[in-house]
Design an enzyme around this catalytic site. Structure first.
Site, mmCIF file in Angstrom:
data_model
loop_
_atom_site.group_PDB
_atom_site.id
_atom_site.type_symbol
_atom_site.label_atom_id
_atom_site.label_comp_id
_atom_site.label_asym_id
_atom_site.label_seq_id
_atom_site.Cartn_x
_atom_site.Cartn_y
_atom_site.Cartn_z
ATOM 1 N N ARG A 1 0.902 -1.073 0.629
ATOM 2 C CA ARG A 1 0.133 -0.414 0.107
ATOM 3 C C ARG A 1 1.104 1.521 -0.284
ATOM 4 O O ARG A 1 2.343 1.544 0.429
ATOM 5 C CB ARG A 1 -1.016 0.503 1.474
ATOM 6 C CG ARG A 1 -1.839 -1.231 1.049
ATOM 7 C CD ARG A 1 -2.376 -0.575 2.967
ATOM 8 N NE ARG A 1 -2.879 -2.530 2.910
ATOM 9 C CZ ARG A 1 -3.454 -3.175 3.680
ATOM 10 N NH1 ARG A 1 -3.629 -2.084 4.900
ATOM 11 N NH2 ARG A 1 -3.974 -3.941 4.035
ATOM 12 N N ASN B 1 14.518 1.728 11.836
ATOM 13 C CA ASN B 1 13.629 1.954 11.075
ATOM 14 C C ASN B 1 12.184 1.784 12.410
ATOM 15 O O ASN B 1 11.221 0.402 12.452
ATOM 16 C CB ASN B 1 13.216 2.131 10.167
ATOM 17 C CG ASN B 1 11.405 2.925 9.633
ATOM 18 O OD1 ASN B 1 11.703 3.254 9.710
ATOM 19 N ND2 ASN B 1 11.270 2.510 7.792
ATOM 20 N N ALA C 1 6.324 4.326 13.268
ATOM 21 C CA ALA C 1 5.853 5.427 13.654
ATOM 22 C C ALA C 1 5.898 5.865 15.641
ATOM 23 O O ALA C 1 5.398 6.478 16.331
ATOM 24 C CB ALA C 1 4.003 5.121 13.895
ATOM 25 N N HIS D 1 7.894 9.202 16.515
ATOM 26 C CA HIS D 1 7.803 9.801 16.949
ATOM 27 C C HIS D 1 6.837 9.666 18.397
ATOM 28 O O HIS D 1 6.579 11.039 18.432
ATOM 29 C CB HIS D 1 6.765 10.345 15.887
ATOM 30 C CG HIS D 1 7.170 10.579 14.221
ATOM 31 N ND1 HIS D 1 7.496 11.067 14.085
ATOM 32 C CD2 HIS D 1 7.083 9.443 13.328
ATOM 33 C CE1 HIS D 1 8.754 10.212 12.638
ATOM 34 N NE2 HIS D 1 7.441 9.111 12.269
HETATM 35 O O1 CA2 Z 1 9.351 6.273 6.076
HETATM 36 C C1 CA2 Z 1 9.664 5.289 7.258
HETATM 37 O O2 CA2 Z 1 10.467 4.742 7.160
HETATM 38 C C2 CA2 Z 1 8.675 5.569 8.596
HETATM 39 O O3 CA2 Z 1 9.610 5.370 9.407
HETATM 40 C C3 CA2 Z 1 7.580 4.752 7.975
HETATM 41 C C4 CA2 Z 1 5.960 4.951 9.127
HETATM 42 C C5 CA2 Z 1 6.391 5.983 9.172
HETATM 43 O O4 CA2 Z 1 4.716 6.431 10.570
HETATM 44 C C6 CA2 Z 1 7.505 7.106 9.633
HETATM 45 O O5 CA2 Z 1 6.223 8.280 9.886
HETATM 46 C C7 CA2 Z 1 8.133 7.332 9.025
HETATM 47 C C8 CA2 Z 1 5.237 3.967 8.332
HETATM 48 C C9 CA2 Z 1 5.016 2.463 9.147
HETATM 49 C C10 CA2 Z 1 5.242 2.293 7.347
HETATM 50 O O6 CA2 Z 1 3.858 1.593 6.810
HETATM 51 C C11 CA2 Z 1 3.028 1.794 5.868
HETATM 52 C C12 CA2 Z 1 1.461 1.673 5.718
HETATM 53 C C13 CA2 Z 1 0.735 1.624 5.036
HETATM 54 C C14 CA2 Z 1 1.501 0.778 3.448
HETATM 55 C C15 CA2 Z 1 3.256 0.619 3.649
HETATM 56 C C16 CA2 Z 1 3.650 0.562 5.127
#
Ligand code: CA2
Length: 150
Positions: free
Chosen positions: A18, A79, A82, A85
């Protein structure tokens, strides 16, 4: 062969399924392959993990601290998704151990919503790689390998 722990936080199991405009179309299994192959070329094995649970990630950092002390681990690519934060618990865990942790984000969190601009991990991370896509994992492995060589 020494190891590198690649630790992934909540929702990263959805990578590639997604939101390709933000996170690309690479799956987490692809990221694991990329990390394993890149680390192997540098003489390291990879312990690749993902969890949606904060406490599991805290435990993994503690475990990494012990392995670093024993000399079996070069560092952590983290990594935290979320939890980056929100999690003072992860901040405290990284601060409590001596293992170098490279914080990685696939997307450029600073170009996104303001709630993604603050990281509880950045002040305790050995380095930060943001916004370079999954290439950031490879760069973080390079950084840990160089650091381990001194
Ligand atoms: O940019 C990044 O690697 C993040 O760590 C990804 C996190 C986000 O909350 C951070 O702010 C930045 C999100 C994880 C991945 O979430 C997905 C949701 C839907 C589809 C694919 C990945």
């Amino acid at each position: 062969m020494p190891a590198i722990l690649v630790l992934n936080g909540p929702n990263l199991n959805l990578l590639g399924t997604r939101e390709p405009a933000t996170y690309g179309s690479t799956t987490l299994a692809d990221v694991e392959r990329l990390c394993v192959e890149h680390a192997r070329a540098l003489g390291y094995t990879v312990d690749f993990r993902q969890s949606n649970h904060e406490g599991v990630l805290v435990d993994a950092i503690h475990e990494a601290g012990r392995a670093f002390k024993e000399g079996t681990l070069a560092g952590v690519v983290f990594n935290a998704g979320a939890y980056t934060h929100t999690s003072i618990a992860l901040h405290d865990a990284v601060r409590a151990v001596e293992v170098p942790v490279i914080e990685v984000h696939i997307s450029n969190v600073h170009a996104r919503e303001s709630f993604r601009h603050h990281s509880w991990l950045s002040p305790v991370a050995a380095g930060i790689i943001v916004g370079l896509g999954v290439e950031g994992y490879r760069l973080a492995i390079d950084a840990l390998a160089r650091r381990a060589k001194g």
